[in-house]
Motif scaffolding. Structure first.
Motif, PDB file in Angstrom:
ATOM      1  N   GLN A  25       0.512  -0.962   0.350  1.00 57.03           N
ATOM      2  CA  GLN A  25       0.148   0.082  -0.217  1.00 57.03           C
ATOM      3  C   GLN A  25       0.940   1.127   0.105  1.00 57.03           C
ATOM      4  O   GLN A  25       2.616   1.122   0.586  1.00 57.03           O
ATOM      5  N   TRP A  26       0.031   2.357  -0.779  1.00 59.51           N
ATOM      6  CA  TRP A  26       1.078   3.999  -1.139  1.00 59.51           C
ATOM      7  C   TRP A  26       1.159   4.255   0.533  1.00 59.51           C
ATOM      8  O   TRP A  26       2.170   4.885   0.637  1.00 59.51           O
ATOM      9  N   THR A  27       0.102   3.949   1.989  1.00 62.44           N
ATOM     10  CA  THR A  27       0.226   4.662   2.788  1.00 62.44           C
ATOM     11  C   THR A  27       1.631   4.244   3.587  1.00 62.44           C
ATOM     12  O   THR A  27       2.328   4.662   4.201  1.00 62.44           O
ATOM     13  N   ALA A  43       5.368   3.726  -0.451  1.00 61.73           N
ATOM     14  CA  ALA A  43       5.139   4.783  -1.584  1.00 61.73           C
ATOM     15  C   ALA A  43       6.266   4.947  -2.978  1.00 61.73           C
ATOM     16  O   ALA A  43       6.386   5.578  -4.214  1.00 61.73           O
ATOM     17  N   LEU A  54      -9.070   6.413   6.145  1.00 62.77           N
ATOM     18  CA  LEU A  54      -8.722   5.855   4.857  1.00 62.77           C
ATOM     19  C   LEU A  54      -9.291   4.605   5.266  1.00 62.77           C
ATOM     20  O   LEU A  54      -8.640   3.617   3.651  1.00 62.77           O
ATOM     21  N   ASN A 104     -10.387  -0.803   2.274  1.00 60.92           N
ATOM     22  CA  ASN A 104      -9.015   0.040   2.616  1.00 60.92           C
ATOM     23  C   ASN A 104      -9.368   0.669   1.305  1.00 60.92           C
ATOM     24  O   ASN A 104      -8.994   0.687   0.164  1.00 60.92           O
ATOM     25  N   ALA A 117      -6.593   3.157   0.326  1.00 59.91           N
ATOM     26  CA  ALA A 117      -5.569   2.752  -0.213  1.00 59.91           C
ATOM     27  C   ALA A 117      -5.302   1.880  -1.348  1.00 59.91           C
ATOM     28  O   ALA A 117      -3.949   1.593  -2.653  1.00 59.91           O
ATOM     29  N   THR A 176      -6.537   4.396  -5.035  1.00 62.59           N
ATOM     30  CA  THR A 176      -5.271   5.358  -5.216  1.00 62.59           C
ATOM     31  C   THR A 176      -4.307   4.807  -4.959  1.00 62.59           C
ATOM     32  O   THR A 176      -3.815   6.100  -4.911  1.00 62.59           O
ATOM     33  N   LYS A 177      -3.617   3.678  -5.714  1.00 60.12           N
ATOM     34  CA  LYS A 177      -2.174   3.876  -5.444  1.00 60.12           C
ATOM     35  C   LYS A 177      -1.336   4.567  -6.362  1.00 60.12           C
ATOM     36  O   LYS A 177      -0.153   4.762  -5.818  1.00 60.12           O
ATOM     37  N   GLY A 208      -1.737   7.783  -4.742  1.00 65.87           N
ATOM     38  CA  GLY A 208      -1.086   7.935  -3.441  1.00 65.87           C
ATOM     39  C   GLY A 208      -0.041   8.271  -2.851  1.00 65.87           C
ATOM     40  O   GLY A 208       0.714   9.096  -2.070  1.00 65.87           O
ATOM     41  N   ALA A 245       2.015  11.291  -4.479  1.00 66.90           N
ATOM     42  CA  ALA A 245       1.238  12.038  -3.362  1.00 66.90           C
ATOM     43  C   ALA A 245       2.589  12.168  -1.960  1.00 66.90           C
ATOM     44  O   ALA A 245       3.480  13.183  -1.296  1.00 66.90           O
ATOM     45  N   MET A 246       2.117  10.537  -1.632  1.00 64.71           N
ATOM     46  CA  MET A 246       3.454  10.599  -0.519  1.00 64.71           C
ATOM     47  C   MET A 246       4.956  10.602  -0.713  1.00 64.71           C
ATOM     48  O   MET A 246       5.659  11.046  -0.099  1.00 64.71           O
TER      49      MET A 246
END
Length: 497
Positions: free
Chosen positions: A329-331, A336, A460, A467, A469, A472-473, A476, A479-480
Motif C-alpha cells: 500500500q502507498w500508505t 510508496a 483511510l 482500504n 489505499a 488510489t495506488k 497516493g 502524493a506520499m
C-alpha cells in the motif's frame, strides 16, 4: 514528586467537543450496522459497489459525517482536555456506542477468531493458514490472510483461543476479543497518570490524545485489534521500570510485561532498549547498565520462553512475521517511493522492481535510527550525571528536575523509536498510528505534527474494512513521495540554520 494537576475550567468549547464527538461516535456505530465489517458482508468490493448496496449511501454518509465530527472534536482539544478525569469520562462516552457496534474499519478480528479456533482444535497456526486448518468461519476472513501463518506471538494466540472457548460461536468470540482489547486499553489508561508524573506533566493531554483518538475508538475498540493489548502491556512495563529503577524484582516484572507485549505483537521490541535505560539506577555507567539491564532482560527472556513453551508453539511465530509485508500500500512511505520508481521505470521501458529493494533499505535505515536514538538517550542520561543543573535547568529543585529530565529522555527516545517504526515499516495500517500516541503526548512539545497524520489516517478505511489505499495506488504513491521529499527538504534547511 508532586505534580500540579493542571486542571482547567470546563468551558463551552470543551462541552461542545464532548457532545459533538459523542454524536460522531453514534453515527459511526450506525454505519457499522448499516454496512460494517459484518460476517456476511461481501468481500473484495469497491467503494462504488458499496455505494450501490441497499444501505450503502446511508452507511457511507454516517461514516463520513461521524468521522468528521469525531476527528474535529478530538482535534479541537489537542493541547489537552480540561482535566484528566474529564478526558477519561469523555473517552468512555465516545467508546460506548462503538463497544456495541459491529466490527468496523477492518476484518482482522475474524482472522484472530480463526487463529484462535485453529489453536483450540490442536492445529499449529504458525504452520498452516486458517483455510487449511478448516476454520468454519474462514469465509469471513479477508482472502489475503486465509492461507498465511499467524504473525502474532503465542500470548495473543492463547488469548484468541480463550475467546473461542468462552464465546462458543463466532459472535461470542468477537465479543470476547473486544473485551480483551478494552482490557488492554484500560491497562494503558491506568498507566498514563504515573508516566505523566514521571515526566512532570499533568496527564490530561496524554489521556486525551491516547484514549479519545478516533483511531482508538474505531480500530482498537470496535475493530478489537490486538494493538490495544500490546499498548497496555508496553506502558505497564515502562511505568514499572521508571518508578522502580535498580530494583531486581521490579525490573523482572517490567521485563516480563514487555516480553508479554512482544509475544502479542513483535513491534513492542523496539521499546525494550529504552526500557532498559529507564530501569538503570544512576549514576549511569556501563556496569550499571549491564547490572540493571540484565534483570530486565531476564524478565523479558523468561516471558518469551515460558509463553512459547506453555503454548507448545515454540518460536514458530517468528516465521509468520515474514508475511506481514504481503500487502503493498502507498500508505507506507518506502513502499510508496518504490511504486514511484517503478512507474518512472515503466516510462522508459524498464521494470526496476524497486518496492522490495526500498523496503529492505528502509528496514536497514530503521535499525540505524533505533541505534542512534538509543545512543542519544544514553548520552543525555550520562550528561545529567555529569552536570544535572546545566542540563535539567534551575526552575525546580535540582533532584526533582533531574528525575523528570531522565524520564523524559527515555520516554522521548521510546516515542521516536515507535514513530520511526511506523514510518519505515513496509506496511502501514491506520491503527499503527496509535502506537506512539501516548508517549508523544507525554514528551512532544507540539502536537500538530503527529495529531494531523493520525487524524488523516481515520479517513483511510470504510466501515466494512475496505482500504481506500487499494483504489488510489498511483496518486497516493506520488502524493506520499512528494510529502516525504518536502519533509526531508524542510528538515535539511532547519539543520543548516
Amino acid at each position: 514528586m508532586t505534580v500540579p494537576s493542571g486542571a482547567r475550567p470546563v468551558g463551552r468549547a470543551a462541552r461542545s467537543a464532548r457532545y459533538v464527538g459523542l454524536v460522531g461516535s453514534v453515527l459511526l456505530a450506525a454505519a457499522g450496522y448499516l454496512g460494517g465489517a459484518l460476517p456476511d458482508a461481501p468481500l473484495g468490493v469497491t467503494p462504488a459497489s458499496i455505494w450501490r448496496a441497499t444501505d450503502g449511501p446511508a452507511a457511507l454518509t454516517c461514516w463520513l459525517v461521524g468521522t468528521v465530527l469525531l476527528v474535529g472534536a478530538w482535534w479541537s482539544l489537542r493541547d489537552g482536555a480540561p482535566s484528566t478525569r474529564w478526558a477519561y469520562v469523555t473517552a468512555g462516552l465516545w467508546a460506548l456506542p462503538l463497544v456495541v457496534a459491529p466490527p468496523l474499519g477492518s476484518r482482522d478480528v475474524y482472522s484472530y477468531a480463526c487463529q484462535g479456533w485453529t489453536y483450540a482444535h490442536g492445529v499449529d497456526p504458525y504452520a498452516v493458514g486458517v483455510a487449511a486448518a478448516g476454520c468454519p468461519w474462514v469465509d469471513t476472513v479477508a482472502p489475503i490472510w486465509r492461507d498465511t501463518a499467524a504473525p502474532y506471538g503465542p500470548v495473543f494466540v492463547l488469548l484468541a483461543a480463550l475467546a473461542v472457548g468462552l464465546g462458543g460461536g463466532l459472535t461470542g468470540t468477537i465479543v470476547a476479543l473486544r473485551v480483551i482489547a478494552v482490557a488492554g486499553l484500560l491497562l494503558a489508561a491506568y498507566c498514563l497518570p504515573g508516566l505523566a508524573r514521571a515526566v512532570g506533566l499533568p496527564a490530561r493531554r496524554a489521556a486525551w490524545l491516547a484514549l479519545a483518538a478516533p483511531l482508538v475508538g474505531v480500530h482498537l475498540v470496535a475493530g478489537a485489534h490486538n494493538d490495544a493489548v500490546m499498548l497496555g502491556l508496553l506502558l505497564g512495563g515502562l511505568l514499572v521500570a521508571i518508578r522502580r529503577p535498580g530494583r531486581p524484582a521490579a525490573l523482572l516484572l517490567a521485563g516480563a510485561l514487555l516480553g508479554l507485549a512482544v509475544t502479542v505483537k513483535a513491534t513492542a521490541v523496539v521499546v525494550v532498549p529504552f526500557a532498559v535505560l529507564a530501569g538503570v539506577r544512576h549514576p549511569y555507567t556501563v556496569r550499571a547498565l549491564w547490572r540493571d539491564g540484565g534483570w530486565l532482560a531476564a524478565g523479558l527472556l523468561g516471558a518469551l520462553l515460558v509463553t512459547s513453551a506453555a503454548s507448545g508453539l515454540g518460536f514458530g511465530w517468528v516465521g509468520g512475521l515474514t508475511h506481514s509485508g504481503d500487502s503493498e500500500q502507498w500508505t507506507s512511505p518506502p513502499t510508496a517511493v518504490g511504486f514511484v520508481v517503478d512507474y518512472a521505470g515503466a516510462l522508459v521501458g524498464r521494470d526496476p522492481q524497486a518496492v522490495p529493494v526500498l523496503r529492505a533499505v528502509a528496514l536497514l535505515l530503521l535499525a540505524g535510527m533505533l541505534v542512534v536514538l538509543w545512543w542519544r538517550a544514553w548520552r543525555t542520561l550520562r550528561r545529567l550525571d555529569a552536570d544535572p543543573v546545566a542540563i535539567s535547568g534551575r526552575a525546580l529543585v535540582a533532584p526533582v528536575r533531574v528525575e523528570v529530565a531522565r524520564s523524559r529522555a527515555v520516554l522521548r527516545g521510546a516515542a521516536l523509536a515507535l514513530v520511526a517504526t511506523v514510518v519505515l515499516s513496509p506496511v502501514f495500517h491506520p491503527w499503527y498510528a496509535t502506537w506512539p500516541l501516548a508517549l508523544l503526548a507525554l514528551t512532544a512539545g507540539r502536537t500538530t505534527w503527529f495529531v494531523l497524520p493520525a487524524s488523516a489516517a481515520a479517513f483511510l478505511t470504510l466501515p466494512d474494512g475496505t482500504n481506500l489505499a487499494r483504489f488510489t495506488k498511483a496518486p497516493g504513491a506520488v502524493a506520499m513521495t512528494a510529502l516525504l521529499l518536502t519533509v526531508l527538504l524542510r528538515a535539511a534547511r532547519r539543520q543548516r540554520r
